[in-house]
Design an enzyme around this catalytic site. Sequence first.
Site, PDB file in Angstrom:
ATOM      1  N   SER A 271       0.822  -1.203   0.000  1.00 48.35           N
ATOM      2  CA  SER A 271       0.000   0.000   0.000  1.00 48.35           C
ATOM      3  C   SER A 271       0.866   1.268   0.000  1.00 48.35           C
ATOM      4  CB  SER A 271      -0.961  -0.043   1.188  1.00 48.35           C
ATOM      5  OG  SER A 271      -2.016   0.865   1.037  1.00 48.35           O
TER       6      SER A 271
ATOM      7  N   ASP B  21      -6.214  -4.333  -1.510  1.00 50.85           N
ATOM      8  CA  ASP B  21      -5.088  -3.894  -0.688  1.00 50.85           C
ATOM      9  C   ASP B  21      -4.305  -5.096  -0.131  1.00 50.85           C
ATOM     10  OD1 ASP B  21      -3.658  -2.904   1.805  1.00 50.85           O
ATOM     11  OD2 ASP B  21      -4.580  -1.028   1.156  1.00 50.85           O
TER      12      ASP B  21
END
Length: 353
Positions: free
Chosen positions: A45, A210
Amino acid sequence: MARRKTKTVNLALQGGGAHGAFTWGVLDRVLEEEALEIEGISATSAGAMNAAALKSGLVRGGSREAAKETLDSFWRSVSRSSPGLPNPLLEWVRAWDPTTPNIADAIEAGARWGMGDALTRMFSPYDLNPFNINPLRDLLVKQLDFDAVCEGEGPDLFICATNVRTGKARVFRGNEINSEAILASTCLPTVFQAVEIDDPRTGRREAFWDGGYTGNPALWPLFYETRSSDVIIVHINPIMREEAPYTAREILNRVNEVGFNSALMGELRAVNFARRLIAEGRIPEGAMKAVLIHSVADDETMRQLGAATKMSPDWTLLQNLKEAGRTAMDKFLKENWANLGERPSVDLSALYG
């Protein structure tokens, strides 16, 4: 003063939205330490964005100073790309007392966070954003040189995303790393549509979310694909909180922290188990890498923040977090330089005892 002997380490960079500016500060300080070489970086991320910016600057610019400038330019662009709704309280705080907790309180009190949070609980990103507009896509393409990111020179990058179909971690490396891989690693499913990528490993077009759900960050590529035994984990999600949460805001923040630490905690438990087997002689010496885990964190600062500030890249907050990251890394280097290459500075047995 004699020059320090060069030491080589791996970095593991957590994700956490705008809180990734803390990692920016850590890397900014690392780049000033000429005797510290980075062999590999595993990142998720916001950590993935930091890693790609660092390598892009190192390879394209050819120097540590160029990497620092690339990171600075990248985070400035992140801040400019998210103006949001007006927040008079935030403007007042920024002018009169721009401490990290005050900025955090002002962001959480603003209309933008409350409205956005409510909408994502009622509608999916396929409803709210049918054209799949992601401002990060253009920002990544403009700011980073992905030919440089894929170069063999410089640190090896390992970028983690979550395969939606299988629920497993997918680690992108080498020429697999492009803007879509970074977007996949940053894709919060309540905010963005899943990032779809043709994956030669499965022979099909896969959807990704994610990477924090399955590896925040994934440590195993650093164990198997690098020579260095030292892994410095840059934490931006607090592991410990002494008091139980009671308010809705506190509960949401703690759920977020626990969820995005769970995969990492599992891997650290496995490292601890392997180290015990080696210490007890159950594994022949040299049969397994004796991983040396280190940690850079500022839980006191991060406990003052929450889910709202992860989604709000206010420039004053980013600068505060960058400075906190620089300070934390400087402290780590002063206290643990002698440990690098010799022994872990994190007591995993105490953590899991």
